[in-house]
Design a protein around this motif. Structure first.
Motif, PDB file in Angstrom:
ATOM      1  N   CYS A 312       0.842  -1.204   0.000  1.00 49.67           N
ATOM      2  CA  CYS A 312       0.000   0.000   0.000  1.00 49.67           C
ATOM      3  C   CYS A 312       0.876   1.254   0.000  1.00 49.67           C
ATOM      4  N   CYS A 314      -0.237   4.321   0.950  1.00 48.02           N
ATOM      5  CA  CYS A 314      -0.869   5.392   1.729  1.00 48.02           C
ATOM      6  C   CYS A 314       0.068   5.913   2.822  1.00 48.02           C
ATOM      7  N   CYS A 317       0.839   3.457   5.746  1.00 50.41           N
ATOM      8  CA  CYS A 317       1.713   2.324   5.434  1.00 50.41           C
ATOM      9  C   CYS A 317       3.125   2.748   5.060  1.00 50.41           C
ATOM     10  N   HIS A 343      -5.947   4.587   5.284  1.00 50.85           N
ATOM     11  CA  HIS A 343      -5.487   3.313   4.697  1.00 50.85           C
ATOM     12  C   HIS A 343      -6.641   2.515   4.078  1.00 50.85           C
TER      13      HIS A 343
HETATM   14 ZN   LIG Z   1      -2.067   1.818   3.538  1.00 53.80          ZN
END
Ligand SMILES: [Zn+2]
Length: 384
Positions: A312, A314, A317, A343
């Motif tokens: 991920c 985001c 993360c 997330h």
């Molecule tokens: Zn994430």
């Protein structure tokens, strides 16, 4: 499609299922479909800034007519500049009709042919919704898409009750369409979507598709599928009803669901989804990841330096490790819920992006086979 300021165009179609990609044009910009719409119940997607919504890939967001009518009231919303101003959001917005809230959480006083009276969850006062009133409220709220007022029977309703509610929904739709046209129709910058009901009964769903689609509307929705039925029933209803809806209009499945549900519904030809799952689960500290679902409060994450989801991109993360996220959640820090919401939304939108890409390359079924089982798993820290 010929409605001014709105349009829908299919771009790519899957050769083995009804899955398709498309573009839904609205006065506030285009929406690439299939798309997931985050829910901003009271004119805010809880804990998430508008710029973060853009960054995670949100294209169109929802607000709830029921809640905005009770507080602060549609006249106040209009005075404040409408929903786009209140939400700090220049993209497309959709408002639901309030039907789902009235019938699922409402303390109903009276349902009759004219409308429904219920007790306000804010002050207990009696509130009256009629199809005309709900169209007027949504016009004042000012979203790009308004939903017709429907009677949404509970999952436990008998066939006879479902039939009665579905027939009434059709009569209410006629009144919604009439009021919508009197207020300027699509020229006003707001489209009206009709809602198909019919519970889990295929014949009632089929008749409802026919009655609703007799009106030339910008888009059509399948409603009454998140009222406590079994997932298998929902899948069957959607599989049967979605392909019956006009192919040149966006098809919206209301209140569903999880990334796994998306694959089944998209295979049946659905283009738009909304659900509180990503943000509500985040506030309860559950996240969807590429390896399955995790409970972030699990003690096993105490000193875990890994990323919550290495696949991920985001903020949560890429800038925080699992142990830190766990700390923020177990101590009740506001940032915990915000990061997990960011997330989960990114995960939902990223899944949609992968689905759109796969459909355009005609490998939707391969992606479905790869992802569906992983997405539905619950994983413990030592399984990561
Ligand atoms: Zn994430």
């Amino acid at each position: 499609m010929t409605h001014s300021r709105f349009g829908y165009q299919v771009l790519d179609s899957c050769s083995r299922t009804h899955a398709r990609t498309g573009v839904f044009e609205t006065p506030h910009g285009p929406v690439q479909t299939p798309a997931f719409m985050p829910v901003g119940t009271r004119a805010t997607v809880k804990g998430v800034l508008p710029r973060d919504l853009l960054e995670v890939g949100s294209q169109m967001v929802l607000a709830n007519t029921y809640h905005m009518h009770l507080r602060p009231g549609e006249d106040t919303v209009r005075e404040l500049g409408g929903l786009h101003t209140m939400m700090g959001w220049d993209g497309p917005i959709l408002t639901d009709s309030g039907g789902y809230q009235v019938f699922s959480m409402g303390d109903i006083c009276r349902i009759d042919e004219e409308g429904v009276s219920f007790k306000s969850i804010v002050d207990g006062g009696e509130v009256r919704f009629t199809p005309e009133r709900v169209v007027e409220i949504q016009r004042a709220l000012g979203a790009d898409v308004a939903m017709a007022f429907d009677q949404c029977p509970p999952g436990t309703a008998s066939r006879q009750e479902v039939e009665r509610a579905t027939d009434r929904t059709h009569r209410w739709l006629e009144r919604c369409v009439k009021r919508h046209r009197e207020l300027g129709g699509e020229e006003s910058g707001q489209a009206l979507f009709g809602i198909v009901q019919g519970g889990a009964h295929e014949d009632l769903r089929g008749a409802s598709v026919e009655a609703v689609c007799a009106h030339d509307l910008v888009g059509y929705a399948i409603g009454g599928v998140s009222v406590g039925e079994q997932p298998e029933l929902i899948r069957r209803v959607v599989e049967h009803s979605a392909p019956l809806l006009p192919a040149d209009r966006p098809r919206y499945l209301m209140g569903v669901g999880t990334p796994k549900d998306f694959f089944d519904a998209i295979a049946s030809g659905i283009d738009l989804f909304d659900c509180v799952t990503p943000t509500r689960n985040a506030r309860n500290h559950t996240v969807f990841t590429s390896r399955g679902r995790l409970n972030i409060r699990n003690r096993g994450f105490l000193e875990d330096q890994r990323s919550m989801d290495p696949e991920c991109d985001c903020m949560a993360c890429t800038r925080f490790n699992l142990g830190t996220l766990r700390h923020l959640c177990t101590t009740g820090e506001m940032l915990g819920g915000t990061l997990l919401s960011i997330h989960n939304l990114r995960f939902f939108h990223h899944t949609m992006e992968r689905i759109r890409q796969a459909i355009s390359e005609d490998r939707f079924e391969e992606l479905r086979g790869d992802l569906v089982e992983r997405l539905s798993r619950r994983v413990a820290p030592d399984e990561l």
